[in-house]
Design an enzyme around this catalytic site. Structure first.
Site, PDB file in Angstrom:
ATOM      1  CG  ASN A 249      -0.418  -0.454   2.571  1.00 42.50           C
ATOM      2  OD1 ASN A 249       0.511  -0.915   2.623  1.00 42.50           O
ATOM      3  ND2 ASN A 249      -1.382  -0.040   3.553  1.00 42.50           N
TER       4      ASN A 249
ATOM      5  CG  ASN B 232      -1.078  11.409  -1.680  1.00 45.85           C
ATOM      6  OD1 ASN B 232      -1.540  12.463  -1.425  1.00 45.85           O
ATOM      7  ND2 ASN B 232      -0.265  11.382  -2.498  1.00 45.85           N
ATOM      8  CB  ALA B 233      -0.335  14.322   2.278  1.00 43.54           C
TER       9      ALA B 233
ATOM     10  CB  CYS C 291      -5.324  -1.575  -1.451  1.00 47.75           C
ATOM     11  SG  CYS C 291      -6.535  -0.491  -0.481  1.00 47.75           S
TER      12      CYS C 291
ATOM     13  CD  GLU D   2      -5.337  -6.005  -1.028  1.00 51.67           C
ATOM     14  OE1 GLU D   2      -4.681  -4.892  -0.990  1.00 51.67           O
ATOM     15  OE2 GLU D   2      -6.002  -6.527  -0.056  1.00 51.67           O
TER      16      GLU D   2
ATOM     17  CB  CYS E 119     -10.691  -2.495   0.787  1.00 51.93           C
ATOM     18  SG  CYS E 119     -10.298  -1.797  -1.143  1.00 51.93           S
TER      19      CYS E 119
ATOM     20  CB  CYS F 177      -8.587  -4.577  -3.450  1.00 49.44           C
ATOM     21  SG  CYS F 177      -7.797  -3.256  -3.247  1.00 49.44           S
TER      22      CYS F 177
HETATM   23  N1  THU Z   1      -5.098  -1.623   2.713  1.00 48.79           N
HETATM   24  C1  THU Z   1      -4.674  -2.312   1.935  1.00 48.79           C
HETATM   25  O1  THU Z   1      -3.428  -1.990   1.383  1.00 48.79           O
HETATM   26  N2  THU Z   1      -5.202  -3.482   1.452  1.00 48.79           N
HETATM   27  C2  THU Z   1      -6.282  -3.924   2.240  1.00 48.79           C
HETATM   28  O2  THU Z   1      -6.726  -5.107   1.894  1.00 48.79           O
HETATM   29  C3  THU Z   1      -6.972  -3.165   3.240  1.00 48.79           C
HETATM   30  C4  THU Z   1      -6.609  -1.829   3.104  1.00 48.79           C
HETATM   31  C5  THU Z   1      -4.602  -0.229   3.014  1.00 48.79           C
HETATM   32  C6  THU Z   1      -5.072   1.156   2.820  1.00 48.79           C
HETATM   33  C7  THU Z   1      -4.537   1.973   3.739  1.00 48.79           C
HETATM   34  O3  THU Z   1      -3.004   2.278   3.394  1.00 48.79           O
HETATM   35  C8  THU Z   1      -4.382   1.040   4.825  1.00 48.79           C
HETATM   36  O4  THU Z   1      -4.464  -0.276   4.482  1.00 48.79           O
HETATM   37  C9  THU Z   1      -5.205   1.498   5.944  1.00 48.79           C
HETATM   38  O5  THU Z   1      -6.655   1.604   5.406  1.00 48.79           O
END
Ligand code: THU
Length: 136
Positions: free
Chosen positions: A46, A49-50, A57, A59, A90, A93
């Site tokens: 993941n 960003n600000a 994500c 995935e 999520c 994804c």
């Molecule tokens: N996030 C992922 O990279 N994959 C997931 O399956 C769930 C959420 C990230 C997005 C964000 O950077 C952090 O987890 C918190 O939501």
């Protein structure tokens, strides 16, 4: 069924990938590794960003790396986190996974190195997908 050696490699790459996560806001690193029909594995983490909504994500970063190399058919995807609680992709994804697989195994790995297997169909039943548009 996935070859056990490939599956292990998928786990390893997903776990390695979260080491590169850019997560100054959530402090929740996620790594993902996606196996495509060529037999190659693509990984991603993941990237936050600000401007929070621009976060991508793990995935999607893994899958988009693959697609940019010409891959189109997703065979399986692993998601790893360093926390005790298992990860879960999520909604966005899940839909992106659906774009490149009607169904596929989704491997979840927690910080203890424990694994769980689910599937895209279980995570996103009755999904909308690309063939809906192509049939119009
Ligand atoms: N996030 C992922 O990279 N994959 C997931 O399956 C769930 C959420 C990230 C997005 C964000 O950077 C952090 O987890 C918190 O939501």
């Amino acid at each position: 069924m996935l070859d056990p050696k490939l599956k292990q490699e998928l786990y390893n790459q997903a776990q390695t990938a979260y080491g590169q996560a850019y997560v100054p806001y959530s402090h929740y690193p996620v790594g993902s590794a996606a196996l495509f029909s060529s037999g190659k594995i693509y990984s991603g983490c993941n990237v936050e960003n600000a401007s929070y909504g621009l976060t991508v994500c793990a995935e999607r970063n893994a899958i988009f790396q693959a697609v940019a190399q010409g891959e189109r058919k997703l065979i399986g995807i692993a998601i790893a986190v360093p926390t005790d609680v298992f990860p879960s992709p999520c909604g966005a994804c899940r839909q992106v996974i659906r774009e490149f697989a009607e169904d596929c195994p989704v491997f979840l790995i927690n910080g203890q190195g424990e694994t769980r297997v689910t599937s895209l169909k279980a995570l996103l039943p009755e999904a909308f997908g690309p063939e809906f548009i192509e049939l119009v």
